[in-house]
Design an enzyme around this catalytic site. Structure first.
Site, PDB file in Angstrom:
ATOM      1  N   HIS A  59       0.817  -1.206   0.000  1.00 14.30           N
ATOM      2  CA  HIS A  59       0.000   0.000   0.000  1.00 14.30           C
ATOM      3  C   HIS A  59       0.861   1.271   0.000  1.00 14.30           C
ATOM      4  O   HIS A  59       0.628   2.194  -0.788  1.00 14.30           O
ATOM      5  CB  HIS A  59      -0.911  -0.024   1.227  1.00 14.30           C
ATOM      6  CG  HIS A  59      -1.759   1.199   1.394  1.00 14.30           C
ATOM      7  ND1 HIS A  59      -3.008   1.316   0.836  1.00 14.30           N
ATOM      8  CD2 HIS A  59      -1.526   2.364   2.036  1.00 14.30           C
ATOM      9  CE1 HIS A  59      -3.514   2.498   1.124  1.00 14.30           C
ATOM     10  NE2 HIS A  59      -2.641   3.162   1.862  1.00 14.30           N
ATOM     11  N   GLU A 114       1.449   3.797  -3.218  1.00 16.19           N
ATOM     12  CA  GLU A 114       1.054   5.190  -3.069  1.00 16.19           C
ATOM     13  C   GLU A 114       2.188   6.141  -3.481  1.00 16.19           C
ATOM     14  O   GLU A 114       1.965   7.106  -4.221  1.00 16.19           O
ATOM     15  CB  GLU A 114       0.646   5.436  -1.613  1.00 16.19           C
ATOM     16  CG  GLU A 114      -0.088   6.727  -1.385  1.00 16.19           C
ATOM     17  CD  GLU A 114      -1.330   6.849  -2.248  1.00 16.19           C
ATOM     18  OE1 GLU A 114      -2.104   5.879  -2.341  1.00 16.19           O
ATOM     19  OE2 GLU A 114      -1.513   7.924  -2.850  1.00 16.19           O
ATOM     20  N   LYS A 160       2.711   6.055  -7.315  1.00 13.91           N
ATOM     21  CA  LYS A 160       1.676   6.770  -8.063  1.00 13.91           C
ATOM     22  C   LYS A 160       1.978   8.263  -8.076  1.00 13.91           C
ATOM     23  O   LYS A 160       1.837   8.933  -9.107  1.00 13.91           O
ATOM     24  CB  LYS A 160       0.294   6.508  -7.456  1.00 13.91           C
ATOM     25  CG  LYS A 160      -0.277   5.152  -7.830  1.00 13.91           C
ATOM     26  CD  LYS A 160      -1.731   5.016  -7.411  1.00 13.91           C
ATOM     27  CE  LYS A 160      -1.885   5.110  -5.907  1.00 13.91           C
ATOM     28  NZ  LYS A 160      -3.301   5.052  -5.477  1.00 13.91           N
ATOM     29  N   ASN A 161       2.406   8.788  -6.939  1.00 12.18           N
ATOM     30  CA  ASN A 161       2.758  10.211  -6.870  1.00 12.18           C
ATOM     31  C   ASN A 161       3.934  10.531  -7.779  1.00 12.18           C
ATOM     32  O   ASN A 161       3.922  11.544  -8.488  1.00 12.18           O
ATOM     33  CB  ASN A 161       3.084  10.613  -5.428  1.00 12.18           C
ATOM     34  CG  ASN A 161       1.840  10.842  -4.604  1.00 12.18           C
ATOM     35  OD1 ASN A 161       1.202  11.881  -4.710  1.00 12.18           O
ATOM     36  ND2 ASN A 161       1.463   9.853  -3.812  1.00 12.18           N
TER      37      ASN A 161
HETATM   38  C1  W6P Z   1       6.185  14.618  -6.448  1.00 10.50           C
HETATM   39  C2  W6P Z   1       5.168  14.856  -5.370  1.00 10.50           C
HETATM   40  C3  W6P Z   1       5.343  13.608  -4.575  1.00 10.50           C
HETATM   41  C4  W6P Z   1       4.716  13.184  -3.428  1.00 10.50           C
HETATM   42  C5  W6P Z   1       5.062  11.952  -2.881  1.00 10.50           C
HETATM   43  C6  W6P Z   1       6.020  11.153  -3.456  1.00 10.50           C
HETATM   44  C7  W6P Z   1       6.659  11.574  -4.605  1.00 10.50           C
HETATM   45  C8  W6P Z   1       6.313  12.801  -5.156  1.00 10.50           C
HETATM   46  N1  W6P Z   1       6.815  13.426  -6.294  1.00 10.50           N
HETATM   47  O1  W6P Z   1       6.437  15.405  -7.353  1.00 10.50           O
END
Ligand code: W6P
Length: 418
Positions: free
Chosen positions: A287, A291, A294-295
């Site tokens: 999970h 997550e 994906k970001n």
């Molecule tokens: C991004 C924004 C973010 C949040 C969490 C993890 C990776 C990333 N990369 O640009």
């Protein structure tokens, strides 16, 4: 009314945390007698935790604690509380049967006082988790002879598990329902910021929910057949890091390609010690990594556009330390402005995601947003913290973001409850 008094009463007891290690020691090849002891613990502990949540929901700022969705969530907690306190206690006769079937194992006997109290069946004594959850010592000092247990023990266990499953199902919609309440609250206040107090409440509330669901999940799983020798409930004693992370990589890339209809999906490189294993809940690990990926994927695709021929690869590095296993996810998606770093951890829905909260919204006609509902990161950090880990982000605006997921190997951390 009377129920309100009982809730106030239970909320005065401190919550008792359990460590990953205790869950494992307790759950290895449990007899019906051991399962009964665990049921007794949950029968006491869950109403206490639920009562704390009801009190906290009540003490939210005016307007927020009166939101229909917040009241709906409170109703779920009250209903479950009620169900548990009305569930019959283990009868004295069954307690006595388990007591007499519980033998002290000879190997360790000499280390114990002659009439060391049997840990299984004493009544309500709060605040002594070692009393309820046998420590590693207890585990080896005591064993229940399964053949000598009356059938009522397994009947009680089965019936209690049914109640737990019902409770778990009732609380499935808690996160979305409460999120809806926050949106309504923000509309009412004509603001887009969640104040620190509410943010703090939500962190505690969702962390508590993770813990309650973990304990229920363990009890339910332990009462079923063991699915694999490495599993104790939902805990895997030999979680293969590379395997779980690769699975998250494949899933995240698939979702990303689908969402943006990409010809080329950004590559994700995995650098992980082969055969690295540790005790963890594989679904939690999946999970959190899913997550983060994906970001990162969203950031990279939105920076380079959905028709790019190639993207800078996302790199996942797994480090094996003595205390921690740390997983770093690095993207070159342009980073996050420093002024926006705090917002990343707040529970808020962006406007684009609001339709998901509309009950009339046709889900079949909607693509799940790639980067979740705005709850993905704060919730992932809570999953990490639940077992003594943490999640941190370091951003280089104009270049990219590194996420550091620290997972504790020690497994002795008790659940954080406050
Ligand atoms: C991004 C924004 C973010 C949040 C969490 C993890 C990776 C990333 N990369 O640009």
């Amino acid at each position: 009314k009377e129920l309100a008094n009982r809730i106030a009463h239970f909320a005065r007891f401190p919550q008792t945390g359990v460590s990953l290690r205790q869950m494992v020691e307790f759950g290895q090849n449990p007899s019906q007698g051991t399962l009964l002891r665990a049921a007794q613990f949950l029968h006491d502990e869950l109403p206490i935790r639920l009562a704390h949540r009801v009190v906290e929901l009540d003490s939210l700022p005016d307007n927020l604690n009166q939101m229909p969705s917040v009241l709906r969530v409170k109703r779920m907690y009250i209903d479950s509380f009620n169900e548990l306190i009305n569930f019959p206690k283990v009868s004295e006769r069954i307690k006595e049967a388990v007591r007499s079937a519980t033998v002290q194992l000879s190997a360790e006997r000499r280390h114990l006082p002659e009439n060391h109290p049997n840990p299984s069946c004493n009544d309500m004594q709060r605040n002594l988790s070692s009393h309820w959850i046998p420590s590693i010592q207890h585990r080896y000092h005591y064993e229940v002879k399964p053949t000598e247990l009356p059938v009522e023990v397994s009947e009680y266990n089965r019936s209690f598990v049914k109640t737990l499953e019902k409770i778990k199902r009732r609380h499935d919609p808690v996160v979305t329902t409460l999120a809806q309440g926050i949106v309504e609250y923000k509309q009412l206040l004509q603001t887009n910021v969640v104040d620190n107090h509410v943010q703090h409440f939500l962190d505690r509330f969702y962390l508590s929910r993770i813990g309650i669901r973990m304990l229920i999940g363990q009890q339910v799983e332990l009462n079923q057949q063991q699915k694999h020798k490495d599993y104790v409930g939902v805990i895997c004693t030999h979680t293969k890091v590379a395997e779980v992370v690769q699975e998250a990589i494949d899933n995240a890339r698939f979702i990303c390609g689908d969402y943006y209809m990409l010809m080329n999906i950004p590559e994700i490189e995995l650098h992980c010690p082969k055969d690295l294993e540790f005790m963890y809940v594989p679904s939690h690990l999946h999970h959190m990594i899913f997550e983060l990926l994906k970001n990162s994927l969203r950031a990279v695709v939105e920076l380079y556009g959905d028709e790019a021929d190639a993207y800078p690869p996302i790199k996942v590095v797994v480090a094996e330390g003595n205390e921690d296993i740390t997983i770093k996810v690095s993207d070159e998606g342009g980073g996050i402005p420093r002024s926006a770093m705090e917002q990343v951890w707040t529970y808020m829905y962006t406007t684009a995601q609001t339709p998901m909260l509309d009950p009339e919204f046709d889900k079949s006609d909607f693509k799940a947003p790639l980067a979740g509902f705005g709850y993905g990161l704060p919730l992932s950090r809570l999953y990490a913290r639940y077992f003594g880990g943490d999640l941190k982000l370091i951003s280089m605006e104009g270049y990219g973001t590194d996420a550091y997921l620290h997972l504790s190997r020690l497994s002795d951390n008790e659940e954080p409850l406050a």
